[in-house]
Design an enzyme around this catalytic site. Structure first.
Site, PDB file in Angstrom:
ATOM      1  N   GLY A  39     -76.738   5.708  46.786  1.00 23.16           N
ATOM      2  CA  GLY A  39     -75.706   6.015  47.567  1.00 23.16           C
ATOM      3  C   GLY A  39     -74.585   6.676  46.524  1.00 23.16           C
ATOM      4  O   GLY A  39     -74.866   6.900  45.246  1.00 23.16           O
ATOM      5  N   HIS A  40     -73.622   7.170  46.783  1.00 23.80           N
ATOM      6  CA  HIS A  40     -72.396   7.489  46.241  1.00 23.80           C
ATOM      7  C   HIS A  40     -71.949   7.117  44.948  1.00 23.80           C
ATOM      8  O   HIS A  40     -71.742   5.727  45.150  1.00 23.80           O
ATOM      9  CB  HIS A  40     -71.397   8.358  47.108  1.00 23.80           C
ATOM     10  CG  HIS A  40     -70.495   7.390  47.745  1.00 23.80           C
ATOM     11  ND1 HIS A  40     -71.105   6.530  49.009  1.00 23.80           N
ATOM     12  CD2 HIS A  40     -69.478   6.777  47.391  1.00 23.80           C
ATOM     13  CE1 HIS A  40     -70.163   5.641  49.181  1.00 23.80           C
ATOM     14  NE2 HIS A  40     -69.107   5.540  48.115  1.00 23.80           N
ATOM     15  N   ASN A  41     -71.717   7.696  43.916  1.00 27.13           N
ATOM     16  CA  ASN A  41     -71.085   7.093  42.899  1.00 27.13           C
ATOM     17  C   ASN A  41     -71.979   6.087  41.959  1.00 27.13           C
ATOM     18  O   ASN A  41     -71.528   5.453  41.145  1.00 27.13           O
ATOM     19  CB  ASN A  41     -69.604   6.446  43.030  1.00 27.13           C
ATOM     20  CG  ASN A  41     -68.795   7.350  43.656  1.00 27.13           C
ATOM     21  OD1 ASN A  41     -68.839   8.550  43.391  1.00 27.13           O
ATOM     22  ND2 ASN A  41     -67.791   6.817  44.130  1.00 27.13           N
TER      23      ASN A  41
ATOM     24  N   SER B 298     -71.211   3.198  44.633  1.00 26.53           N
ATOM     25  CA  SER B 298     -70.617   2.562  43.164  1.00 26.53           C
ATOM     26  C   SER B 298     -71.095   1.552  42.285  1.00 26.53           C
ATOM     27  O   SER B 298     -70.773   0.802  41.988  1.00 26.53           O
ATOM     28  CB  SER B 298     -69.102   2.350  43.626  1.00 26.53           C
ATOM     29  OG  SER B 298     -68.483   3.528  44.246  1.00 26.53           O
TER      30      SER B 298
END
Length: 360
Positions: free
Chosen positions: A255-257, A275
């Protein structure tokens, strides 16, 4: 491909015995033909060796005792398979140069020795390193950077402003740098409420989701390999990062980050939510799920199907849902299997106590 036993031994930095040719590659012992090398990578395979054959054996094994007429003797057969399979791999890349059906923006920089197949699309300001091999129907977004000796298989997608190191391998239909799954509601959402109140909600009301755009990129280190249909989301503001030497299996989602450390292994269908930070040399087995905004320390190993909801300290071996120490999970499963017998014993004790009270 035809290789002699001596050729294979040199490629594996190993000792050889006998002197024959292998024309048909490698096989498991029970299926090996007369011109194939049988991969006897463990003791269980030795009885399956065919007399008069050629074998890959552990150092200290006597080939004649198993009827072999030639052998490569290695200290670690499983590791030797990496070099042996590389020697026999028939995979071919696109022809050297740029195929006339490729579409390349004039501002793109293509390194010396690159081979780019048909229907590849390369965007504005892209830089591709030397000796890259890019198969058909690959798309590479604007201002992406890809290091030397990359191998990108057919149909893979690399989005804009993605930065990738040297010796990168990307398998078919994987997507690097798609937008993250980020949405927000104008008022406090039901998800936020249950996170705060552990399942209690004051009221249920209509809500709509507003998209948060992904402005960050993806940064990938050297010697990374990403499997078929894997997806790595770009960051919201900062980049999603994959460390040097890390390998992602098919259908892995990052996922993102997220920040994935160096030399990690993520097996098929593992998913890491946004994250989350993962340390170095972490192994996530198949179908491991990792919650968002947590930290997994260095050298953690998570068995297949584990669900990780909270931080995990370095070096821990975990299993289960929710994740606990592997030994704890195994003991809990043993206790669950004992429950029917325990229920029977309790029922017998209740009956005994009842009888005693009735007599009293």
């Amino acid at each position: 491909m035809t290789l002699t036993i001596a050729d294979l031994a040199r490629a594996l930095d190993a000792r050889f015995w006998g002197w024959l040719h292998c024309r048909d590659g490698a096989s498991e012992p029970a299926d090996a033909g007369p011109n194939q090398i049988a991969l006897a990578t463990g003791p269980d395979y030795l009885p399956k060796l065919k007399p008069g054959g050629i074998a890959l054996l552990a150092e200290g094994t006597d080939p004649e005792a198993y009827g072999q007429i030639a052998a490569v003797l290695v200290s670690r057969p499983r590791l030797a398979m990496a070099g042996l399979t590389r020697s026999f791999d028939p995979a071919k890349g696109p022809a050297a140069g740029i195929h006339p059906a490729a579409i390349i923006d004039p501002s793109a920089e293509i390194g010396e020795g690159a081979a780019i197949g048909p229907f590849v699309v390369i965007g504005e300001g892209v830089r591709i390193g030397r000796n890259a091999r890019i198969h058909s129907h690959v798309s590479i977004g604007d201002f992406a950077r890809i290091g030397d000796d990359a191998l990108i298989h057919a149909g893979a997608r690399i989005h804009h402003r993605v930065t990738i190191g040297a010796r990168f391998i990307l398998h078919s239909n994987a997507v690097i740098g798609g937008d993250g799954f980020s949405f927000v509601t104008p008022e406090k959402s039901g998800v936020e409420e249950i996170r705060d109140n552990l399942g209690e909600r004051a009221e249920i009301r209509e809500q709509r989701w507003v998209r948060i755009h992904s402005l960050g990129g993806v940064e990938i280190g050297d010697d990374v390999e990403i499997g078929t249909n894997a997806c790595i989301d770009r960051g919201t503001i900062r980049a999603t990062r994959i460390g040097r030497g890390t390998k992602l299996d098919n259908l892995v989602q990052v996922g993102h980050n997220c920040e994935i450390g160096e030399d990690c292994l993520l097996a098929g269908q593992a998913g890491v939510a946004g994250s989350t930070r993962v340390g170095n040399r972490v192994v996530l087995g198949g179908k491991v799920g990792v919650s968002d905004n947590i930290f997994i320390g260095d050298d953690v190993i998570a068995g297949g199907g584990t669900d990780i909801y909270t931080n995990v300290p370095a070096g821990r071996v975990i299993l289960g849902s929710p994740a606990v120490k592997m030994q704890t999970h195994i003991e809990a499963q043993k206790n669950i299997r004992r429950l029917p017998r325990l229920y029977t014993q309790v029922a017998q004790l209740q009956e005994t106590v009842k009888n005693l009270l009735d007599k009293g």
